[in-house]
Design an enzyme around this catalytic site. Sequence first.
Site, mmCIF file in Angstrom:
data_model
loop_
_atom_site.group_PDB
_atom_site.id
_atom_site.type_symbol
_atom_site.label_atom_id
_atom_site.label_comp_id
_atom_site.label_asym_id
_atom_site.label_seq_id
_atom_site.Cartn_x
_atom_site.Cartn_y
_atom_site.Cartn_z
ATOM 1 N N ASP A 141 0.840 -1.194 0.000
ATOM 2 C CA ASP A 141 0.000 0.000 0.000
ATOM 3 C C ASP A 141 0.880 1.252 0.000
ATOM 4 O O ASP A 141 2.094 1.174 0.200
ATOM 5 C CB ASP A 141 -0.876 -0.048 1.265
ATOM 6 C CG ASP A 141 -2.010 0.954 1.248
ATOM 7 O OD1 ASP A 141 -2.361 1.465 0.174
ATOM 8 O OD2 ASP A 141 -2.561 1.223 2.334
ATOM 9 N N GLU A 200 3.079 5.119 -3.823
ATOM 10 C CA GLU A 200 3.182 6.099 -4.927
ATOM 11 C C GLU A 200 4.570 6.753 -5.051
ATOM 12 O O GLU A 200 4.893 7.146 -6.177
ATOM 13 C CB GLU A 200 2.120 7.192 -4.747
ATOM 14 C CG GLU A 200 0.700 6.714 -4.992
ATOM 15 C CD GLU A 200 0.145 5.885 -3.829
ATOM 16 O OE1 GLU A 200 -0.656 4.979 -4.090
ATOM 17 O OE2 GLU A 200 0.535 6.135 -2.684
#
Length: 553
Positions: free
Chosen positions: A201, A204
């Site tokens: 998770d 980015e």
Amino acid sequence: DVSLSPNPALTFRTIGGILDFYVFLGPTPENVVQQYTEAIGRPHMPAYWSLGFHLSRWGYGSIDALKETVDRMHYYDIPYDVQHLDIDYMERRMDFTYDKVNYAGLPEYLKQLKKEGMHNVVILDPFITKDEEPGTYRPYDLGEEMGVWVNNSDGTTAVGKAWPPGDSVFPDYTNPRTVEWWTQLCLEFKEVLDYDGIWIDMNEPSNFLKGQFPGCAANDINNPPFIPTITDRSLAQKTLCPDSKTYLGEHYNTHSLFGWSQTEPTFNVVQQATGKRAFVLSRSTFVGSGKHGGHWLGDNFSQWRDMHLSIIGVLEFNLFGIPYIGADICGFNYNTTYELCLRWMQLGSFYPFSRNHNAEGNMEQDPAVFGKEFAKIARATLRIRYSLLPYLYTLFYESHVHGSTVARSLMHEFTTDQQTHGIDTAFLWGPAFMIAPVLEEATRSVDVYFPEACWYDYYTVLPSTWTKKYATVAAPLSKIPLFIRGGYILPEQAPATTTTKSRLNPFGLIIALDEQGEASGSLFWDDGDSIDTIENENYFLAKYTFSKVSSNI
């Protein structure tokens, strides 16, 4: 920025870089995806168990709350294969730890669930606290020793802020040394928590600041002449400064590759740790990510609009070569409602990746928490999914070998029918199974478009009289409209509460005849979780044809 104009035309506005255009000529949409995935890498073959129902939430808070949830799922006999653990299982939200107070006994409990035929997935984040006492937190100490972090432009370590206490550093997965570090820690963690898959998770990478400390320097890399319409009009917002240094070059050029570069080493270490087919679920993806992982559609909201948008997301990711895709069923942010969650459970039962997930602080929303009637409807719908898993698994085989989509739009099958081009309220599994969910509150019917073919109601097995037109189909609260396309044979298997059990059950065939009285289909079958069974030719593949005149079943 990419703008679509009615001409039709696409306008690309970019901050720079080299643009290489590849043109895939099809001619059909399905052919285009097959050609695209031939270029970028075919999707991975998922483990059979990962096609079962997954349950998750951020904020169980304790092993007792987790056990209560699992127990009520089992009490209502709701099909359920996989339990996910979000960051609250960790000690103070630090990777490669578990909370020995609130989750005391977690290693033993996961082993118990495995004995019952279930699987589990643990979350790991791509940031490591640097502020623990030296010598007390091995992930940081080892990473520091091996030099695995993303650096500032001057070569010092980039420091930001994320979930763990103190400040955080960020592993640079483009660096081979980081892959060694990550592999070692994931293998060691397998000895602590007996995981079956890893959920990556925040990759980015996510940072709670605008760039790292002390902020981004004023230069053309951090502030290029053109910036797309993004959050705060800043390339550093909630991430790292573009002039940060990674092994492959400046973060400006490698930002979109962060999650992608983490996915393959995670896939490889899960296979190494488990000795079985890998399960990797990544929030950040790029071209080719489907080769080593699946994806969910991110932090959605418990709103009817978001449920509708999820169909578009599922169809898009099938175009991108990432067919193992789903959205958080019932919504992640906000509190859900009884009816929204029930309708979303019905739709989500037919996402390729079917997982109910929820945010911290919200009401519980697992399908067993709403009482007997809700559980009965959710159970019935999931039993349909489980009965059709041999068909879904065969579609993933075709995706892995030929690059086909698993979930596809009606337009993919009926390209010349202009009516199908704008439909995003219904979709198909492969060529033959249509799902037409209820997407609006207090609605007990659905307007369904039936392209030119024989269509059969899944529940009554009656052929419809509808073709090339819309029809209003009854959809009481207990039912999601489902249809089978004539000309196809779908393999099925008696359902059970886990795929471990259902795989032992008898098989059947749904034979839906076309106007000529013919049908065909196939079944792919293997042991469900061994590595490279297709490449090693250790599988069974049956092709079925049926004709009223002669049959070959």
